[in-house]
Design a protein around this motif. Sequence first.
Motif, mmCIF file in Angstrom:
data_model
loop_
_atom_site.group_PDB
_atom_site.id
_atom_site.type_symbol
_atom_site.label_atom_id
_atom_site.label_comp_id
_atom_site.label_asym_id
_atom_site.label_seq_id
_atom_site.Cartn_x
_atom_site.Cartn_y
_atom_site.Cartn_z
ATOM 1 N N SER A 105 11.441 1.791 5.837
ATOM 2 C CA SER A 105 12.365 1.011 5.009
ATOM 3 C C SER A 105 12.054 1.166 3.530
ATOM 4 O O SER A 105 12.965 1.343 2.709
ATOM 5 N N THR A 106 10.782 1.118 3.161
ATOM 6 C CA THR A 106 10.423 1.285 1.750
ATOM 7 C C THR A 106 10.774 2.677 1.254
ATOM 8 O O THR A 106 11.290 2.844 0.133
ATOM 9 N N LEU A 107 10.501 3.697 2.071
ATOM 10 C CA LEU A 107 10.873 5.052 1.680
ATOM 11 C C LEU A 107 12.373 5.162 1.437
ATOM 12 O O LEU A 107 12.814 5.717 0.421
ATOM 13 N N TRP A 108 13.156 4.612 2.342
ATOM 14 C CA TRP A 108 14.608 4.752 2.232
ATOM 15 C C TRP A 108 15.150 3.992 1.031
ATOM 16 O O TRP A 108 16.040 4.475 0.327
ATOM 17 N N ILE A 109 14.625 2.797 0.769
ATOM 18 C CA ILE A 109 15.099 2.000 -0.363
ATOM 19 C C ILE A 109 14.948 2.772 -1.666
ATOM 20 O O ILE A 109 15.898 2.907 -2.452
ATOM 21 N N PHE A 110 13.772 3.298 -1.912
ATOM 22 C CA PHE A 110 13.523 3.977 -3.176
ATOM 23 C C PHE A 110 14.134 5.378 -3.191
ATOM 24 O O PHE A 110 14.448 5.897 -4.271
ATOM 25 N N LEU A 111 14.305 5.995 -2.032
ATOM 26 C CA LEU A 111 15.005 7.279 -1.996
ATOM 27 C C LEU A 111 16.455 7.112 -2.427
ATOM 28 O O LEU A 111 16.965 7.893 -3.244
ATOM 29 N N VAL A 112 17.134 6.097 -1.895
ATOM 30 C CA VAL A 112 18.533 5.879 -2.256
ATOM 31 C C VAL A 112 18.657 5.502 -3.724
ATOM 32 O O VAL A 112 19.528 6.001 -4.448
ATOM 33 N N LEU A 113 17.774 4.622 -4.197
ATOM 34 C CA LEU A 113 17.842 4.196 -5.596
ATOM 35 C C LEU A 113 17.582 5.366 -6.541
ATOM 36 O O LEU A 113 18.306 5.557 -7.527
ATOM 37 N N ALA A 114 16.547 6.157 -6.264
ATOM 38 C CA ALA A 114 16.233 7.282 -7.148
ATOM 39 C C ALA A 114 17.264 8.394 -7.024
ATOM 40 O O ALA A 114 17.597 9.061 -8.018
ATOM 41 N N ALA A 115 17.787 8.616 -5.819
ATOM 42 C CA ALA A 115 18.775 9.685 -5.631
ATOM 43 C C ALA A 115 20.072 9.375 -6.369
ATOM 44 O O ALA A 115 20.663 10.248 -7.017
ATOM 45 N N THR A 116 20.539 8.124 -6.297
ATOM 46 C CA THR A 116 21.767 7.772 -7.007
ATOM 47 C C THR A 116 21.553 7.704 -8.515
ATOM 48 O O THR A 116 22.529 7.685 -9.272
ATOM 49 N N THR A 117 20.313 7.668 -8.953
ATOM 50 C CA THR A 117 20.033 7.649 -10.392
ATOM 51 C C THR A 117 19.865 9.059 -10.957
ATOM 52 O O THR A 117 20.397 9.367 -12.035
ATOM 53 N N TYR A 118 19.148 9.945 -10.239
ATOM 54 C CA TYR A 118 18.816 11.271 -10.777
ATOM 55 C C TYR A 118 19.661 12.383 -10.148
ATOM 56 O O TYR A 118 20.140 13.269 -10.860
ATOM 57 N N ALA A 142 8.565 8.289 -2.423
ATOM 58 C CA ALA A 142 10.021 8.435 -2.505
ATOM 59 C C ALA A 142 10.460 8.869 -3.892
ATOM 60 O O ALA A 142 11.298 9.774 -4.043
ATOM 61 N N VAL A 143 9.904 8.251 -4.925
ATOM 62 C CA VAL A 143 10.282 8.603 -6.295
ATOM 63 C C VAL A 143 9.882 10.041 -6.617
ATOM 64 O O VAL A 143 10.668 10.809 -7.205
ATOM 65 N N LEU A 144 8.675 10.436 -6.230
ATOM 66 C CA LEU A 144 8.242 11.807 -6.492
ATOM 67 C C LEU A 144 9.061 12.822 -5.698
ATOM 68 O O LEU A 144 9.336 13.924 -6.181
ATOM 69 N N SER A 145 9.466 12.475 -4.487
ATOM 70 C CA SER A 145 10.279 13.391 -3.679
ATOM 71 C C SER A 145 11.649 13.611 -4.300
ATOM 72 O O SER A 145 12.145 14.749 -4.364
ATOM 73 N N VAL A 146 12.272 12.537 -4.775
ATOM 74 C CA VAL A 146 13.568 12.687 -5.433
ATOM 75 C C VAL A 146 13.420 13.466 -6.746
ATOM 76 O O VAL A 146 14.264 14.300 -7.090
ATOM 77 N N GLU A 153 23.211 27.934 -26.419
ATOM 78 C CA GLU A 153 23.487 26.512 -26.446
ATOM 79 C C GLU A 153 24.879 26.245 -25.904
ATOM 80 O O GLU A 153 25.815 26.975 -26.169
ATOM 81 N N SER A 154 24.978 25.160 -25.141
ATOM 82 C CA SER A 154 26.264 24.745 -24.598
ATOM 83 C C SER A 154 26.235 23.242 -24.408
ATOM 84 O O SER A 154 25.261 22.691 -23.911
ATOM 85 N N GLU A 155 27.290 22.564 -24.818
ATOM 86 C CA GLU A 155 27.354 21.115 -24.699
ATOM 87 C C GLU A 155 28.048 20.679 -23.418
ATOM 88 O O GLU A 155 28.195 19.487 -23.166
ATOM 89 N N THR A 156 28.529 21.614 -22.633
ATOM 90 C CA THR A 156 29.261 21.255 -21.420
ATOM 91 C C THR A 156 28.366 21.205 -20.192
ATOM 92 O O THR A 156 28.738 20.607 -19.190
ATOM 93 N N ALA A 157 27.214 21.830 -20.221
ATOM 94 C CA ALA A 157 26.336 21.847 -19.050
ATOM 95 C C ALA A 157 25.710 20.471 -18.854
ATOM 96 O O ALA A 157 25.261 19.851 -19.818
ATOM 97 N N PRO A 158 25.682 19.957 -17.631
ATOM 98 C CA PRO A 158 25.094 18.630 -17.389
ATOM 99 C C PRO A 158 23.574 18.663 -17.531
ATOM 100 O O PRO A 158 22.917 19.646 -17.198
ATOM 101 N N ILE A 159 23.016 17.569 -18.029
ATOM 102 C CA ILE A 159 21.564 17.436 -18.164
ATOM 103 C C ILE A 159 21.019 16.938 -16.833
ATOM 104 O O ILE A 159 21.265 15.804 -16.434
ATOM 105 N N MET A 160 20.278 17.760 -16.138
ATOM 106 C CA MET A 160 19.783 17.413 -14.816
ATOM 107 C C MET A 160 18.476 16.628 -14.901
ATOM 108 O O MET A 160 18.341 15.547 -14.350
ATOM 109 N N VAL A 161 17.464 17.180 -15.592
ATOM 110 C CA VAL A 161 16.152 16.543 -15.720
ATOM 111 C C VAL A 161 15.693 16.695 -17.162
ATOM 112 O O VAL A 161 15.797 17.782 -17.735
ATOM 113 N N THR A 162 15.196 15.625 -17.736
ATOM 114 C CA THR A 162 14.667 15.654 -19.090
ATOM 115 C C THR A 162 13.151 15.426 -19.052
ATOM 116 O O THR A 162 12.591 15.017 -18.031
#
Length: 383
Positions: A127-140, A309-313, A247-256
């Motif tokens: 349950s803890t894994l799934w909670i933080f997986l869903v939260l981090a996945a929908t965020t990143y 979970a956070v590190l996996s996402v 440089e391009s301003e249209t590409a989405p920022i995936m990870v900063t």
Amino acid sequence: MPEQSPSGTELSDPEQGDTMVSPETYLRGGDGMLPSALSGIDVVWIGGLVAACTGTALAVVGLALPWGLVRSNSRSGAVPVYLTDFGPALAPATAALLVTSAMCAGVCFASRSRLGAILRMVNVVISTLWIFLVLAATTYLARGLTMNLVDPLTGVALTVTVQSTTPSTGAILYDFGTMLLVGGAVAAVRLPGPPGLPIQHPSMPRFAAQLAATRARLRWVMTVLAFGLAVTSIALPWYRQFAPLNESETAPIMVTVHDLHVWLGTYRIGLIACILLYAGALVASQSATARTTAALRAIGMMASAAVVAVLSVGLAALWRGSAVRQGRAEYVNNALHVGPGYFFALAAMIALLVGIALVGPVIPQRPAAPAEVATSPVDADDQ
């Protein structure tokens, strides 16, 4: 008449030595289902049941509310989105896990067997894994996705490319409610006897002693492995960075870089917290404080599972960003790639999670004498 242990497992006369107990008998030992067996219920047990029911209700309400606020380059304001907007399978899977977790909690409250204790540990981790997986996945992982939404103010259908996502009321209520459900299930450990009286055990069955010895050896192996991996993860770099081609301003920022610093801070705080909880659970297991041991072990598993979970996402986001950049050479930010320290950190938290889960009772050195009854610590698995 054969003497009975508090868990209900039959033991032979001490003068005749220990009798080999089958694994099925050991796991089913002490099984008592409500409403026929009400012994061991106290204020903590009732409070855990209330917390589990309240958490389930809050999580159900959270599924019906907006999950997050999406921002994009094409709009100045944020648009609320529901969990169903992130994909067709995410919302049903989240609801199914909530129902399964509630059912497992009900079994834990109704049973005193060791199978119920094992089920409680599995429920806490999953349950803890799934909670933080869903939260981090929908965020990143939602970054760069194209969503077909409806503007809540004008009612006009629009298509947006997700630039960033902020958790909203639904995500907060679901996560808090599910954590309350899991935390309440931890309090399902019942007292083995009247409060204030010492817990007495004639002797530990042979199968139980062998199982406890195996758990202790495996626990120390995982502990040494976790510390070695943790030290290596701190010494090695977590990511590599390459300069962009154009440089391009249209590409989405995936990870900063800021995201990686957040994940690194989460890992460091979680590592220190899990080590302290692990040490506390080991100290509590040396005395007859079964409920304290179970609580510290459960909190330690929840903390380590959240970090995993956070590190996996984060790892998935780095790989997804690399795949996007390979298809788009014109990227505005420097390309981030995962480094070796990230893998060692993830492995260290998994090893520490297993080590905390294997915290068990102290192994008695010799069987109790016929004329006296030995007092030994009781683990939550024996209730």
